[in-house]
Design an enzyme around this catalytic site. Structure first.
Site, short mmCIF file in Angstrom:
data_model
loop_
_atom_site.label_atom_id
_atom_site.label_comp_id
_atom_site.label_asym_id
_atom_site.label_seq_id
_atom_site.Cartn_x
_atom_site.Cartn_y
_atom_site.Cartn_z
N TYR A 4 36.63 39.38 32.71
CA TYR A 4 35.82 40.59 32.55
C TYR A 4 34.94 40.53 31.30
O TYR A 4 33.82 41.05 31.31
CB TYR A 4 36.72 41.83 32.50
CG TYR A 4 37.37 42.14 33.82
CD1 TYR A 4 36.58 42.42 34.93
CD2 TYR A 4 38.76 42.16 33.97
CE1 TYR A 4 37.17 42.69 36.16
CE2 TYR A 4 39.34 42.44 35.19
CZ TYR A 4 38.54 42.70 36.28
OH TYR A 4 39.10 42.99 37.50
C1 LIG Z 1 40.00 36.48 38.41
C2 LIG Z 1 39.48 36.26 39.84
C3 LIG Z 1 39.12 37.63 40.43
C4 LIG Z 1 38.22 35.38 39.77
O1 LIG Z 1 37.68 35.23 41.07
P1 LIG Z 1 36.79 33.96 41.50
O2 LIG Z 1 36.11 34.29 42.77
O3 LIG Z 1 37.60 32.74 41.49
O4 LIG Z 1 35.73 33.90 40.29
P2 LIG Z 1 34.21 33.40 40.36
O5 LIG Z 1 34.16 32.13 41.15
O6 LIG Z 1 33.34 34.52 40.80
O7 LIG Z 1 33.95 33.11 38.84
C5 LIG Z 1 33.03 33.88 38.06
C6 LIG Z 1 33.11 33.40 36.63
O8 LIG Z 1 34.39 33.74 36.08
C7 LIG Z 1 35.08 32.58 35.63
N1 LIG Z 1 36.49 32.77 35.96
C8 LIG Z 1 37.04 32.72 37.18
N2 LIG Z 1 38.35 32.99 37.10
C9 LIG Z 1 38.62 33.21 35.78
C10 LIG Z 1 39.80 33.54 35.09
N3 LIG Z 1 40.96 33.68 35.69
N4 LIG Z 1 39.70 33.67 33.74
C11 LIG Z 1 38.52 33.52 33.10
N5 LIG Z 1 37.37 33.22 33.74
C12 LIG Z 1 37.43 33.08 35.06
C13 LIG Z 1 34.45 31.42 36.37
O9 LIG Z 1 34.56 30.23 35.64
C14 LIG Z 1 33.02 31.87 36.51
O10 LIG Z 1 32.28 31.63 35.32
P3 LIG Z 1 30.95 30.72 35.38
O11 LIG Z 1 30.03 31.41 36.33
O12 LIG Z 1 30.49 30.73 33.96
O13 LIG Z 1 31.43 29.41 35.88
C15 LIG Z 1 40.50 35.53 40.74
O14 LIG Z 1 40.90 34.36 40.09
C16 LIG Z 1 41.74 36.35 41.10
O15 LIG Z 1 41.75 37.04 42.10
N6 LIG Z 1 42.80 36.23 40.29
C17 LIG Z 1 44.05 36.92 40.55
C18 LIG Z 1 43.92 38.39 40.37
C19 LIG Z 1 43.30 38.78 39.05
O16 LIG Z 1 43.58 38.21 38.00
N7 LIG Z 1 42.44 39.82 39.11
C20 LIG Z 1 41.67 40.30 37.98
C21 LIG Z 1 42.44 41.28 37.17
S1 LIG Z 1 43.11 42.66 37.98
#
Ligand SMILES: CC(C)(COP(=O)(O)OP(=O)(O)OC[C@H]1O[C@@H](n2cnc3c(N)ncnc32)[C@H](O)[C@@H]1OP(=O)(O)O)[C@@H](O)C(=O)NCCC(=O)NCCS
Length: 167
Positions: free
Chosen positions: A144
């Site tokens: 975030y």
């Molecule tokens: C966190 C989450 C929502 C990311 O979804 P995703 O579709 O894999 O993310 P994206 O591919 O859109 O990535 C967007 C950006 O965030 C970064 N990112 C992805 N997961 C990340 C994480 N866990 N921590 C930090 N950064 C992260 C990516 O590197 C990317 O950055 P970039 O564009 O500079 O490369 C997913 O890993 C998830 O569902 N996790 C479990 C639930 C969770 O933690 N939810 C959020 C809190 S409630």
């Protein structure tokens, strides 16, 4: 391989395969499997899901939106000084999760952008000062923070906020 370049992000309805969604965080999976439908029916929360044209029933990711008010004391002093002394209206992005198979394809980013756009659209009609998220852990917090969210004041745990005036 599934392409996630042209996602649809729409309100959850009966056509979606909720039980097929697995992000690996039991609380976020269970919510979609068992609770989301009820919350929508009772108008407690709105739930939006991302699907691909190839498989419109499968949920690649979801988020929830509802409202809350934040106490002025929770905001950093610099912002609080400019606001009236009563609770501040906000939108709560209560949950956001991406299916394990869809990770790393920009689905999380597209969901977050969509949630912000949707909130901005509503804020033309109903005042909303900021968007609030509850990050599950440090990794989620970093996710975030990349988008400009910052931690609320002391005692806010992993609650982050993004003032809508930044758009
Ligand atoms: C966190 C989450 C929502 C990311 O979804 P995703 O579709 O894999 O993310 P994206 O591919 O859109 O990535 C967007 C950006 O965030 C970064 N990112 C992805 N997961 C990340 C994480 N866990 N921590 C930090 N950064 C992260 C990516 O590197 C990317 O950055 P970039 O564009 O500079 O490369 C997913 O890993 C998830 O569902 N996790 C479990 C639930 C969770 O933690 N939810 C959020 C809190 S409630």
């Amino acid at each position: 391989m599934t392409s996630y370049s042209s996602l649809s992000i729409l309100a959850l309805d009966g056509s979606h395969d909720r039980s097929g969604f697995h992000c690996g965080v039991p609380a976020l999976d269970d919510y979609l499997h068992k609770q989301a439908g009820q919350d929508v029916k009772r108008r407690i929360s709105r739930v939006f899901v991302a699907t691909t044209p190839a498989n419109p029933r499968a949920i690649a990711g979801y988020y929830t939106l509802s409202t809350l008010s934040i106490e002025l004391g929770q905001l950093p002093d610099k912002l609080a000084r400019k606001l009236p002394r009563h609770p501040i209206p906000a939108a709560l992005l209560g949950r956001l999760a991406v299916d394990r198979q869809a990770r790393g394809h920009g689905v999380g980013r597209m969901l977050l952008v969509n949630a912000i756009e949707r909130t901005l659209a509503v804020s033309d009609q109903i005042a909303i000062y900021a968007m609030i998220v509850d990050a599950l852990d440090e990794q989620a917090q970093r996710f975030y923070e990349q988008f400009g969210f910052s931690p609320l004041g002391p005692g806010g745990h992993r609650r982050l906020f993004l003032p809508l005036k930044s758009f």
